[in-house]
Design a protein around this motif. Structure first.
Motif, PDB file in Angstrom:
ATOM      1  N   ASP A  87       0.858  -1.178   0.000  1.00 34.08           N
ATOM      2  CA  ASP A  87       0.000   0.000   0.000  1.00 34.08           C
ATOM      3  C   ASP A  87       0.899   1.234   0.000  1.00 34.08           C
ATOM      4  O   ASP A  87       1.656   1.447   0.956  1.00 34.08           O
ATOM      5  N   ILE A  88       0.834   2.028  -1.070  1.00 31.55           N
ATOM      6  CA  ILE A  88       1.632   3.253  -1.138  1.00 31.55           C
ATOM      7  C   ILE A  88       0.868   4.339  -0.386  1.00 31.55           C
ATOM      8  O   ILE A  88      -0.201   4.772  -0.817  1.00 31.55           O
ATOM      9  N   VAL A  89       1.414   4.761   0.740  1.00 33.44           N
ATOM     10  CA  VAL A  89       0.711   5.713   1.602  1.00 33.44           C
ATOM     11  C   VAL A  89       1.073   7.157   1.282  1.00 33.44           C
ATOM     12  O   VAL A  89       0.490   8.078   1.853  1.00 33.44           O
ATOM     13  N   GLY A  90       2.006   7.358   0.372  1.00 36.09           N
ATOM     14  CA  GLY A  90       2.343   8.717  -0.006  1.00 36.09           C
ATOM     15  C   GLY A  90       3.581   8.771  -0.875  1.00 36.09           C
ATOM     16  O   GLY A  90       4.438   7.885  -0.830  1.00 36.09           O
ATOM     17  N   VAL A  91       3.633   9.819  -1.702  1.00 36.07           N
ATOM     18  CA  VAL A  91       4.839  10.173  -2.457  1.00 36.07           C
ATOM     19  C   VAL A  91       5.288  11.531  -1.949  1.00 36.07           C
ATOM     20  O   VAL A  91       4.494  12.483  -1.922  1.00 36.07           O
ATOM     21  N   VAL A  92       6.532  11.629  -1.515  1.00 35.84           N
ATOM     22  CA  VAL A  92       7.097  12.878  -1.031  1.00 35.84           C
ATOM     23  C   VAL A  92       8.182  13.317  -2.011  1.00 35.84           C
ATOM     24  O   VAL A  92       9.065  12.519  -2.346  1.00 35.84           O
ATOM     25  N   ALA A  93       8.100  14.569  -2.471  1.00 35.19           N
ATOM     26  CA  ALA A  93       9.061  15.065  -3.449  1.00 35.19           C
ATOM     27  C   ALA A  93       9.569  16.435  -3.033  1.00 35.19           C
ATOM     28  O   ALA A  93       8.833  17.220  -2.423  1.00 35.19           O
ATOM     29  N   ASN A  94      10.816  16.714  -3.401  1.00 34.81           N
ATOM     30  CA  ASN A  94      11.335  18.061  -3.182  1.00 34.81           C
ATOM     31  C   ASN A  94      11.230  18.905  -4.451  1.00 34.81           C
ATOM     32  O   ASN A  94      11.869  19.945  -4.581  1.00 34.81           O
ATOM     33  N   HIS A  95      10.398  18.444  -5.388  1.00 30.78           N
ATOM     34  CA  HIS A  95      10.030  19.194  -6.589  1.00 30.78           C
ATOM     35  C   HIS A  95       8.498  19.212  -6.668  1.00 30.78           C
ATOM     36  O   HIS A  95       7.846  18.263  -6.219  1.00 30.78           O
ATOM     37  N   PRO A  96       7.907  20.252  -7.254  1.00 28.73           N
ATOM     38  CA  PRO A  96       6.440  20.343  -7.301  1.00 28.73           C
ATOM     39  C   PRO A  96       5.832  19.266  -8.178  1.00 28.73           C
ATOM     40  O   PRO A  96       6.504  18.665  -9.031  1.00 28.73           O
ATOM     41  N   ILE A  97       4.538  19.039  -8.002  1.00 31.32           N
ATOM     42  CA  ILE A  97       3.855  17.939  -8.689  1.00 31.32           C
ATOM     43  C   ILE A  97       3.904  18.094 -10.203  1.00 31.32           C
ATOM     44  O   ILE A  97       3.855  17.102 -10.939  1.00 31.32           O
ATOM     45  N   GLU A  98       4.036  19.325 -10.714  1.00 33.29           N
ATOM     46  CA  GLU A  98       4.110  19.540 -12.163  1.00 33.29           C
ATOM     47  C   GLU A  98       5.313  18.825 -12.782  1.00 33.29           C
ATOM     48  O   GLU A  98       5.307  18.492 -13.965  1.00 33.29           O
ATOM     49  N   THR A  99       6.346  18.592 -11.980  1.00 32.84           N
ATOM     50  CA  THR A  99       7.538  17.879 -12.460  1.00 32.84           C
ATOM     51  C   THR A  99       7.181  16.471 -12.915  1.00 32.84           C
ATOM     52  O   THR A  99       7.836  15.901 -13.794  1.00 32.84           O
ATOM     53  N   TYR A 100       6.107  15.908 -12.353  1.00 33.46           N
ATOM     54  CA  TYR A 100       5.735  14.519 -12.595  1.00 33.46           C
ATOM     55  C   TYR A 100       4.369  14.442 -13.287  1.00 33.46           C
ATOM     56  O   TYR A 100       3.614  13.499 -13.072  1.00 33.46           O
ATOM     57  N   ARG A 101       4.078  15.431 -14.139  1.00 31.99           N
ATOM     58  CA  ARG A 101       2.742  15.528 -14.743  1.00 31.99           C
ATOM     59  C   ARG A 101       2.387  14.309 -15.586  1.00 31.99           C
ATOM     60  O   ARG A 101       1.199  14.035 -15.824  1.00 31.99           O
ATOM     61  N   HIS A 102       3.377  13.571 -16.059  1.00 29.89           N
ATOM     62  CA  HIS A 102       3.131  12.390 -16.891  1.00 29.89           C
ATOM     63  C   HIS A 102       2.843  11.144 -16.066  1.00 29.89           C
ATOM     64  O   HIS A 102       2.551  10.087 -16.626  1.00 29.89           O
ATOM     65  N   LEU A 103       2.933  11.239 -14.732  1.00 32.58           N
ATOM     66  CA  LEU A 103       2.703  10.081 -13.872  1.00 32.58           C
ATOM     67  C   LEU A 103       1.294  10.102 -13.299  1.00 32.58           C
ATOM     68  O   LEU A 103       0.700  11.165 -13.093  1.00 32.58           O
ATOM     69  N   ASP A 104       0.785   8.923 -13.002  1.00 31.93           N
ATOM     70  CA  ASP A 104      -0.566   8.772 -12.459  1.00 31.93           C
ATOM     71  C   ASP A 104      -0.487   8.621 -10.942  1.00 31.93           C
ATOM     72  O   ASP A 104      -0.116   7.570 -10.437  1.00 31.93           O
ATOM     73  N   PHE A 105      -0.841   9.701 -10.227  1.00 28.83           N
ATOM     74  CA  PHE A 105      -0.872   9.665  -8.771  1.00 28.83           C
ATOM     75  C   PHE A 105      -2.287   9.449  -8.232  1.00 28.83           C
ATOM     76  O   PHE A 105      -2.531   9.655  -7.046  1.00 28.83           O
ATOM     77  N   ASP A 106      -3.213   9.037  -9.083  1.00 27.65           N
ATOM     78  CA  ASP A 106      -4.598   8.889  -8.671  1.00 27.65           C
ATOM     79  C   ASP A 106      -4.694   7.967  -7.450  1.00 27.65           C
ATOM     80  O   ASP A 106      -4.264   6.809  -7.490  1.00 27.65           O
ATOM     81  N   GLY A 107      -5.229   8.502  -6.360  1.00 30.81           N
ATOM     82  CA  GLY A 107      -5.398   7.729  -5.140  1.00 30.81           C
ATOM     83  C   GLY A 107      -4.192   7.719  -4.230  1.00 30.81           C
ATOM     84  O   GLY A 107      -4.250   7.133  -3.145  1.00 30.81           O
TER      85      GLY A 107
END
Length: 286
Positions: free
Chosen positions: A116-136
Motif C-alpha cells: 500500500d503506497i501511503v504517499g509520495v514525497v518530493a522536493n520538486h512540485p507535482i508539475e515535475t511529474y505531470r506524466h505520472l498517475d498519482f490517482d489515489g
C-alpha cells in the motif's frame, strides 16, 4: 475448523545445535504446518538466520505472537511475524529523476508489488511529474535547502508517522538524510544508489566511473544508515560498457539497472526475505 491463515516468521539468534528442531516443534505444538523453510548459519558472526512460511487454522496472529514471546527467550531469538494477507505500508521519496518512481508505480498498479503506497514525497512540485498517475496516492511537496533541512525533515517525519509507513524508499531522492532521521528509520529505509557500491560513492558516480574507464557499471540497493552509502547491501546488478560509451550513455544504461534492482529489492523486502546481519544482510531468494 477455520480456513488456514498463512504467516511468515523470520528469526535470528546465536547459532547452536537444535534450533530448527526447537522452532519446528514449537510450531507443531501449536497446530501450525510449515510450507516453506530457509536457513543460514553465519560462521563469521556466529548467528543463525531462518525464514519460515507456515499455516495455522487454530490461532490468529496475536495468539501466535504471544506464544513466540514465551518461546523466543530460550533461544535468545530476535524475530518478526507477519500475516501474509497484510500488505506493508510504503512511502516513496523522489527528486527530479523519476524513472524509479515511474517503474515502481507501474509494477504496483499491475499487482507485481503487493504493498500500500501511503504517499509520495518530493522536493520538486507535482508539475515535475505531470506524466505520472498519482490517482489515489497522496502527494506531498516538501522543498528543501540547507537552511530549511531541519524543518523539512520534521515535516517528513510527521508524514511518516501519520501515514503509518512501515518502509521508506528513497527512489532516487537526491537528498542526504540527517543522522537523526536515518537513526529513526533504521532497518526500514531503503536507498537505490546509482553505482555499484562500495565504489564511486557520493555525487555524479557515472562521471566518476567514466573518468576511471570502467568496463562494468551497476546499481546498488541498500539500507540507509548514518554513514553515507555505507548501509547493508540488499541487491545489486551490473551492465558491461565500453570505451566508446559517454557519461550520458552510462546514465541511460544505469537508469535501467536502477529500476530493476529497486524492483527486485522491494519484492524481496515485501516478502520478508531480507534479514539484517550487522553491516551485511542475509537474503533468502525464492
Amino acid at each position: 475448523m477455520s480456513a488456514a491463515g498463512q504467516f511468515v516468521l523470520t528469526l535470528s539468534c546465536p547459532d547452536r545445535a537444535g534450533i530448527v528442531a526447537a522452532v519446528s516443534n514449537h510450531l507443531a505444538a501449536n497446530q501450525c504446518n510449515i510450507v516453506e523453510a530457509q536457513q543460514f548459519g553465519d560462521a563469521e558472526t556466529g548467528r543463525f538466520f531462518m525464514r519460515l512460511v507456515f499455516e495455522s487454522t487454530q490461532h490468529g496472529p496475536e495468539a501466535l505472537r504471544t506464544g513466540l514471546d514465551g518461546f523466543a527467550p530460550s533461544l535468545k531469538m530476535q524475530w518478526t511475524l507477519r500475516d501474509r494477507s497484510q500488505r506493508r505500508r510504503v512511502m516513496l521519496l523522489v527528486s527530479k529523476f523519476d524513472h524509479c518512481l515511474a517503474d515502481t508505480l507501474y509494477r504496483w498498479r499491475i499487482g507485481e508489488l503487493p504493498m500500500d503506497i501511503v504517499g509520495v514525497v518530493a522536493n520538486h512540485p507535482i508539475e515535475t511529474y505531470r506524466h505520472l498517475d498519482f490517482d489515489g496516492i497522496p502527494f506531498h511537496y516538501l522543498p528543501v535547502d540547507r537552511d530549511s533541512k531541519v524543518q523539512q525533515e520534521a515535516q517528513l517525519w510527521s508524514l511518516i508517522e501519520q501515514s503509518g509507513a512501515e518502509l521508506v524508499v528513497l527512489a532516487r531522492y537526491m537528498q542526504v538524510l540527517s543522522s537523526e532521521l536515518a537513526d529513526r528509520l533504521a532497518g526500514r529505509c531503503i536507498n537505490i544508489h546509482h553505482s555499484f557500491l562500495p565504489g564511486f560513492k557520493g555525487a555524479r558516480p557515472y562521471h566518476q566511473a567514466h573518468r576511471r574507464g570502467v568496463k562494468l557499471i551497476g546499481a546498488t540497493a541498500h539500507f540507509v544508515t548514518t554513514d553515507l552509502d555505507e548501509g547493508p547491501i540488499i541487491e545489486q546488478d551490473i551492465e558491461r560498457v565500453t570505451h566508446a560509451d559517454t557519461p550520458d550513455d552510462l546514465i541511460r544504461i544505469g537508469r535501467d539497472i536502477e529500476r530493476r534492482v529497486l524492483a527486485r529489492t522491494l519484492r524481496l523486502y515485501l516478502d520478508d526475505r531480507v534479514l539484517l546481519n550487522g553491516s551485511k544482510t542475509v537474503v533468502f531468494h525464492s
